[in-house]
Design an enzyme around this catalytic site. Sequence first.
Site, PDB file in Angstrom:
ATOM      1  N   LYS A 278       0.831  -1.204   0.000  1.00 35.74           N
ATOM      2  CA  LYS A 278       0.000   0.000   0.000  1.00 35.74           C
ATOM      3  C   LYS A 278       0.866   1.254   0.000  1.00 35.74           C
ATOM      4  O   LYS A 278       2.036   1.208   0.392  1.00 35.74           O
ATOM      5  CB  LYS A 278      -0.873   0.023   1.274  1.00 35.74           C
ATOM      6  CG  LYS A 278      -1.905  -1.066   1.371  1.00 35.74           C
ATOM      7  CD  LYS A 278      -2.647  -0.951   2.714  1.00 35.74           C
ATOM      8  CE  LYS A 278      -3.714  -2.022   2.863  1.00 35.74           C
ATOM      9  NZ  LYS A 278      -4.847  -1.806   1.954  1.00 35.74           N
ATOM     10  N   ARG A 352     -10.284 -11.480   2.017  1.00 35.59           N
ATOM     11  CA  ARG A 352     -11.200 -12.501   1.504  1.00 35.59           C
ATOM     12  C   ARG A 352     -10.571 -13.889   1.552  1.00 35.59           C
ATOM     13  O   ARG A 352     -11.272 -14.896   1.606  1.00 35.59           O
ATOM     14  CB  ARG A 352     -11.635 -12.134   0.089  1.00 35.59           C
ATOM     15  CG  ARG A 352     -10.540 -12.103  -0.939  1.00 35.59           C
ATOM     16  CD  ARG A 352     -10.912 -11.283  -2.177  1.00 35.59           C
ATOM     17  NE  ARG A 352     -10.993  -9.865  -1.856  1.00 35.59           N
ATOM     18  CZ  ARG A 352     -11.357  -8.937  -2.741  1.00 35.59           C
ATOM     19  NH1 ARG A 352     -11.669  -9.278  -3.977  1.00 35.59           N
ATOM     20  NH2 ARG A 352     -11.415  -7.666  -2.387  1.00 35.59           N
TER      21      ARG A 352
END
Length: 507
Positions: A278, A352
């Site tokens: 990120k 996920r």
Amino acid sequence: MVKNTEINLSTLSRDVKKAPGDAVIIGVAQASGGPVLLDNPLTAKSAEALADSLKALGITGAADQVVRLPGLPETGAGILVLAGVGKLGDGESATGEALRRAAGSAVRQLAGLATVTLAFPTASVADVAAVAEGAALGAYSYTEFRSSREGLKDPVRNAIIFTELSGKEVDSALERAAVVGTAVNATRSLVNQPPSHLYPESFAEAARELAKGLPVKVTVWDEKRLEKEGFGGIMGVGKGSARQPRLVKVEYAPAKAGSKVAFVGKGITFDTGGISIKPAQGMGDMKSDMAGAAVVLNTVLALARLRVPVKASAWLCIAENMPSGAASRPADVLTMFGGKTVEVLNTDAEGRLVMADGIVAASQEYPDAIIDVATLTGAQLIALGNRTAGIMGSDEITGALKAAADRAGELVWPMPLPEELRPSLDSQVADLANIGERHGGMMTAAVFLREFVGKDKAGEQIPWAHIDIAGPSFNNGSPYGYTHKQGTGCTVRTLLAYAEDLAAAAG
């Protein structure tokens, strides 16, 4: 490790002067003709004089406006506080959530005082409960890592609700409000923990600590057991960190339960994005990427405290997503728990992956419903903003969750799961990829999770819902209502209300 703030809740049904404290709080609403003083315990003469002075004092009744005035002799307190409850139409009464927010805002802003009396209108037990909950949620602070108390104000420790109502229903409402406050504030404190101190192993230990003395069973999978039993999602995400992953199951199984629900929570204790790293700006907020796991943990503990007759399990899928020589790479293929394979196209779509393992594990116990909670996508903020969670899944579950959230006073909104999104998750080398269509990314992530929901004993898919709390789980703005900065504890109240509804429906 996680220090809860607690508040003592009680009621007073007669002369407000008999509960002397530091302040008496009464409500002011925004009406079409200007500010209006709500029902209160003041004498008619004092109330009339105060009502006539509201505009001159700059009091509008707007939500979050809290104004301190010198106390009146008839209240027995040194401070009179006027707290805004927001807009009310002519002849309307304040909603439970308006009372909850006004009480929470006042208690939050009155930190430094020990005892306050909340004299809001309480025509029903539900109103009493709302005021008590607001007080419990407002009386929070997080100071664990401060080296000095200088300049810090302790939260309010005693809240007295002035009401003409009394009896067992009121007592039960206060008990529940206290439990709600404990659960939400414990969730906030876990989210607020720095990643130097909250990591997979310490999170698992915190779960054990919070569960002490309650009728629950805590089971922890360490990295060796996770590897042996094939939890490829959790291991694939967590292996890049020197602090290895964990799976924690917290079970509450009362003897006379009529329903069984499984909660699965994302517990990424820090998310760098892994190899798909990120940007540095805002990365510190990624300590909050475990909020879903904190929510489901404290929901089940609250059900146990309240002795709600429903079986409930919380699956905490815990890992730290770090880049290293051992980390998963883009194009790696992971074999998930249960056997499905996933091509990792972006290591920053890691939530996920751990959640998929948890959903499969929960499915194998054939619950009546599976609800997963996760700070899953930035797309949730784009679609619904910072304060509203997205709900996706089986219609019967999403509808029930929306109704529970509305009663609890939390903001959620049902979103669809368009079938055209599924092909975008196709992989050239595995059963599916971990990312797909960028547009509608919140829904694409939910479509991915749906692939891992198991079938019940009749061969039908287990009813399931996914709640994306990426925005509302962490408040980077100013405090408002009963919501403080940083961790919010959102959706604990919704899940608790949903489980209570299940118990009520089962009889």
